[in-house]
Write a protein that holds these residues in place. Sequence first.
Motif, mmCIF file in Angstrom:
data_model
loop_
_atom_site.group_PDB
_atom_site.id
_atom_site.type_symbol
_atom_site.label_atom_id
_atom_site.label_comp_id
_atom_site.label_asym_id
_atom_site.label_seq_id
_atom_site.Cartn_x
_atom_site.Cartn_y
_atom_site.Cartn_z
ATOM 1 N N GLY A 22 105.636 80.661 -2.618
ATOM 2 C CA GLY A 22 106.642 79.674 -2.232
ATOM 3 C C GLY A 22 106.811 79.576 -0.726
ATOM 4 N N VAL A 23 106.723 80.699 -0.032
ATOM 5 C CA VAL A 23 106.830 80.695 1.432
ATOM 6 C C VAL A 23 105.654 79.946 2.047
ATOM 7 N N ILE A 24 104.464 80.206 1.531
ATOM 8 C CA ILE A 24 103.279 79.499 2.042
ATOM 9 C C ILE A 24 103.434 78.003 1.830
ATOM 10 N N ASP A 25 103.976 77.634 0.681
ATOM 11 C CA ASP A 25 104.168 76.211 0.388
ATOM 12 C C ASP A 25 105.239 75.596 1.290
ATOM 13 N N ALA A 26 106.335 76.319 1.485
ATOM 14 C CA ALA A 26 107.443 75.778 2.270
ATOM 15 C C ALA A 26 107.069 75.585 3.737
ATOM 16 N N TYR A 27 106.270 76.474 4.284
ATOM 17 C CA TYR A 27 105.920 76.396 5.698
ATOM 18 C C TYR A 27 104.528 75.836 5.946
ATOM 19 N N SER A 28 103.842 75.419 4.893
ATOM 20 C CA SER A 28 102.479 74.896 4.990
ATOM 21 C C SER A 28 101.593 75.820 5.816
ATOM 22 N N MET A 29 101.638 77.091 5.477
ATOM 23 C CA MET A 29 100.867 78.097 6.213
ATOM 24 C C MET A 29 99.402 78.026 5.813
ATOM 25 N N SER A 30 98.548 78.194 6.779
ATOM 26 C CA SER A 30 97.118 78.220 6.531
ATOM 27 C C SER A 30 96.616 79.636 6.750
ATOM 28 N N ALA A 64 93.424 81.606 7.424
ATOM 29 C CA ALA A 64 92.022 81.507 7.852
ATOM 30 C C ALA A 64 91.455 80.113 7.601
ATOM 31 N N GLY A 65 92.282 79.106 7.790
ATOM 32 C CA GLY A 65 91.824 77.733 7.675
ATOM 33 C C GLY A 65 91.768 77.187 6.261
ATOM 34 N N THR A 66 92.257 77.926 5.270
ATOM 35 C CA THR A 66 92.236 77.422 3.897
ATOM 36 C C THR A 66 93.370 76.437 3.682
ATOM 37 N N ASP A 67 93.237 75.681 2.647
ATOM 38 C CA ASP A 67 94.263 74.713 2.276
ATOM 39 C C ASP A 67 95.521 75.462 1.816
ATOM 40 N N PRO A 68 96.700 75.154 2.388
ATOM 41 C CA PRO A 68 97.925 75.858 2.002
ATOM 42 C C PRO A 68 98.262 75.724 0.516
ATOM 43 N N SER A 69 97.976 74.577 -0.069
ATOM 44 C CA SER A 69 98.299 74.420 -1.486
ATOM 45 C C SER A 69 97.409 75.303 -2.359
ATOM 46 N N LEU A 70 96.177 75.523 -1.936
ATOM 47 C CA LEU A 70 95.278 76.410 -2.671
ATOM 48 C C LEU A 70 95.750 77.858 -2.571
ATOM 49 N N ALA A 71 96.134 78.293 -1.380
ATOM 50 C CA ALA A 71 96.635 79.654 -1.189
ATOM 51 C C ALA A 71 97.930 79.869 -1.961
ATOM 52 N N GLN A 72 98.787 78.863 -1.939
ATOM 53 C CA GLN A 72 100.065 78.955 -2.662
ATOM 54 C C GLN A 72 99.829 79.076 -4.159
#
Length: 129
Positions: A29-37, A39-47
């Motif tokens: 959820g944090v990755i999604d909320a802050y659109s964190m990348s 190593a250059g990956t898509d934030p939605s994929l990491a989330q």
Amino acid sequence: MRTLALLIAAVGILLEGLVIGFTLFALGGVIDAYSMSMAGTDPSLAQAALKVGGIVLAAFLVVLAAVLAAAAARDRHARKAAFAAMIVQCAVVVIAGLALGWAVFAGTLIVLGTLLYALLDDSQQPATH
């Protein structure tokens, strides 16, 4: 004594599963909320990966805890389940020892010890009540 060891291990693994699952889900959820990348990956994929990983790991640990609790209730050996739990527990103990502090390390070490006892207990006697 084996029954008590299996119950302690089951409760410890259940708590670990819930905490680890919740933490990974929250990090997703944090990755999604802050659109964190990462190593250059898509934030939605990491989330999505963190949330799915958290759910799968928590479900695995909850099922493992249920199997250990069922073995304790029947006063039977849970060799295969206890062996799988020991492998998971070794990884959790290392992570806890490195990152989460002494209290968590001590708790996970107690669970590891009870699993080791349950694996090494060769007594065929039923539990005394």
